[in-house]
Every structure is written in structure tokens, then in C-alpha cells.
Design an enzyme around this catalytic site. Structure first.
Site, PDB file in Angstrom:
ATOM      1  N   HIS A  58     -21.453  77.716  47.646  1.00  0.00           N
ATOM      2  CA  HIS A  58     -21.630  78.948  46.855  1.00  0.00           C
ATOM      3  C   HIS A  58     -21.610  78.628  45.365  1.00  0.00           C
ATOM      4  O   HIS A  58     -22.513  79.029  44.624  1.00  0.00           O
ATOM      5  CB  HIS A  58     -20.508  79.936  47.207  1.00  0.00           C
ATOM      6  CG  HIS A  58     -20.573  81.227  46.470  1.00  0.00           C
ATOM      7  ND1 HIS A  58     -20.991  82.396  47.059  1.00  0.00           N
ATOM      8  CD2 HIS A  58     -20.269  81.552  45.186  1.00  0.00           C
ATOM      9  CE1 HIS A  58     -20.956  83.383  46.174  1.00  0.00           C
ATOM     10  NE2 HIS A  58     -20.510  82.891  45.024  1.00  0.00           N
ATOM     11  N   GLU A  59     -20.599  77.891  44.944  1.00  0.00           N
ATOM     12  CA  GLU A  59     -20.469  77.581  43.516  1.00  0.00           C
ATOM     13  C   GLU A  59     -21.551  76.616  43.051  1.00  0.00           C
ATOM     14  O   GLU A  59     -22.003  76.678  41.903  1.00  0.00           O
ATOM     15  CB  GLU A  59     -19.076  77.036  43.210  1.00  0.00           C
ATOM     16  CG  GLU A  59     -17.921  77.958  43.614  1.00  0.00           C
ATOM     17  CD  GLU A  59     -18.013  79.370  43.054  1.00  0.00           C
ATOM     18  OE1 GLU A  59     -18.671  79.582  42.000  1.00  0.00           O
ATOM     19  OE2 GLU A  59     -17.434  80.289  43.666  1.00  0.00           O
ATOM     20  N   HIS A 113     -24.563  78.497  42.172  1.00  0.00           N
ATOM     21  CA  HIS A 113     -24.417  79.017  40.804  1.00  0.00           C
ATOM     22  C   HIS A 113     -24.768  77.941  39.773  1.00  0.00           C
ATOM     23  O   HIS A 113     -25.441  78.230  38.781  1.00  0.00           O
ATOM     24  CB  HIS A 113     -22.981  79.484  40.553  1.00  0.00           C
ATOM     25  CG  HIS A 113     -22.638  80.785  41.202  1.00  0.00           C
ATOM     26  ND1 HIS A 113     -23.557  81.765  41.483  1.00  0.00           N
ATOM     27  CD2 HIS A 113     -21.444  81.270  41.625  1.00  0.00           C
ATOM     28  CE1 HIS A 113     -22.952  82.793  42.042  1.00  0.00           C
ATOM     29  NE2 HIS A 113     -21.666  82.521  42.138  1.00  0.00           N
TER      30      HIS A 113
END
Length: 197
Positions: A96-97, A100
Site C-alpha cells: 500500500h505504502e 503511494h
């Protein structure tokens, strides 16, 4: 036990187990950086954009807020070691990160003032990281639907994230922003060819 008492107990356990939690998180992080297909793929794509996400800027720390992790363009990725249930949870959080990080390099996002950028980044990260796959929703979060479950999870998590930003007025504002960017951002699976899992 009251809710306040439960939270106090959690905080005391987090402090007591901080060293062990961080060590376990770091060991699992290093393993995933070497062997996880999704983490390695994202790492390679971030490197192609001129970035470098590795053990030197993925930090395992005890967090006081109840969240799994976070991305900061200036510092890297923080993983909340005291919130990690297992290696699969850590893998989803790292993915997820890392989405980003990819988006930050690829699209030059304005994380502070532009809620549409933040909403799009959250939609993409929740959709592509694996955190909204059916089994996670069914067994961990009690979401029993069989149809449109992935989309509903992505939308729910994007609204929660946008709602937590200082520039967001309320939940209705967060939902409006997510709806404005939903179609284009949900369909955008870069750097993957399709939703990986």
C-alpha cells in the site's frame, strides 16, 4: 473492562513489547524485500522512476495512532510494528505504502492541499495492495458480500483516509471527493497490468 481501560491496556502492551515488535517487523520487512513478488515488483518500478525504497527508508516503529503505516515523501515509509498482525498484513501494508511512493514519483502529487490527489492515491493503493481482497474482507473485517466487495472496500478505505486529512470538512466532503475521481483512479492499475490480488 471499559473502552478507555482496553485502550490503556493496549498502550501498556505496545510499550512493553516495543523492542520485540520492531525486531519482528524488521526481520519480516527484510524477508519481504527479498522474496515477496509484489514488494519486489513495486521496488523495481520505483527504482525505474528514480526512487529507492528499501530497508534504509522503511522504518518499523511503535505508533500511538491506530493505523498500519504511512508514507512521507521526505522520509519514506513508516510501518506501525505494534499494529502488524502477521507477515501477510505487513506485506499488504508495505505494498500500500509503496503504491503511494510510486504515485508520488510518477504523478507528482500534492499530498497536503489537494484532496483529489489524496483520494486518487488512496483508491489506487487500496485496490492494488491486496488489502481489499475477498478473504481479508470476509475473515478479518466481517464483510460478507460476494459481489462488488472489492470496490466497496476500496471506496470505504479511501473515504476514511480522505476524511482524516486536515483539509477535509466532514464525511460528506470526503465521499464527494472520492466520487469525483473514482472512475479514472480505480481503473488505473499502473504499474501493474491488472489488479494483482
Amino acid at each position: 473492562m471499559s473502552e478507555a481501560g482496553k485502550e490503556q491496556f493496549r498502550i501498556s502492551q505496545d510499550i512493553k513489547n516495543e523492542i520485540a515488535d520492531c525486531k519482528r517487523c524488521e526481520d519480516q520487512r527484510d524477508y519481504l524485500l527479498k522474496y515477496s513478488p509484489i514488494v519486489r515488483f513495486l521496488s523495481d518500478n520505483i527504482r525505474q522512476l528514480g526512487g529507492n525504497i528499501s530497508s534504509h527508508n522503511i522504518y518499523c516503529r511503535r505508533c500511538t495512532m491506530r493505523k498500519a503505516g504511512g508514507f512521507d515523501p521526505d522520509y519514506g515509509i513508516q510501518i506501525c510494528a505494534n499494529e502488524m498482525r502477521n507477515q501477510g498484513h505487513l506485506e499488504d501494508t508495505m505494498a500500500h505504502e509503496m503504491v503511494h511512493a510510486y504515485d508520488h514519483l510518477r504523478f507528482k502529487l500534492d499530498w497536503t492541499d489537494n484532496l483529489r490527489h489524496a483520494a486518487c492515491a488512496e483508491i489506487r493503493a487500496s485496490s492494488l495492495s491486496g488489502e481489499c481482497r475477498w478473504a481479508r474482507e470476509f475473515f478479518r473485517r466481517g464483510q460478507w458480500k460476494l459481489t462488488q466487495q472489492h470496490q466497496e472496500c476500496v471506496r470505504r478505505r479511501a473515504v476514511l483516509s480522505v476524511r482524516a486529512r486536515p483539509a477535509c470538512k466532514d464525511e460528506a466532503h470526503a465521499e464527494k471527493v472520492v466520487n469525483e475521481v473514482w472512475e479514472s483512479c480505480f481503473r488505473d492499475t499502473r504499474p501493474f497490468d491488472e489488479i494483482y490480488r
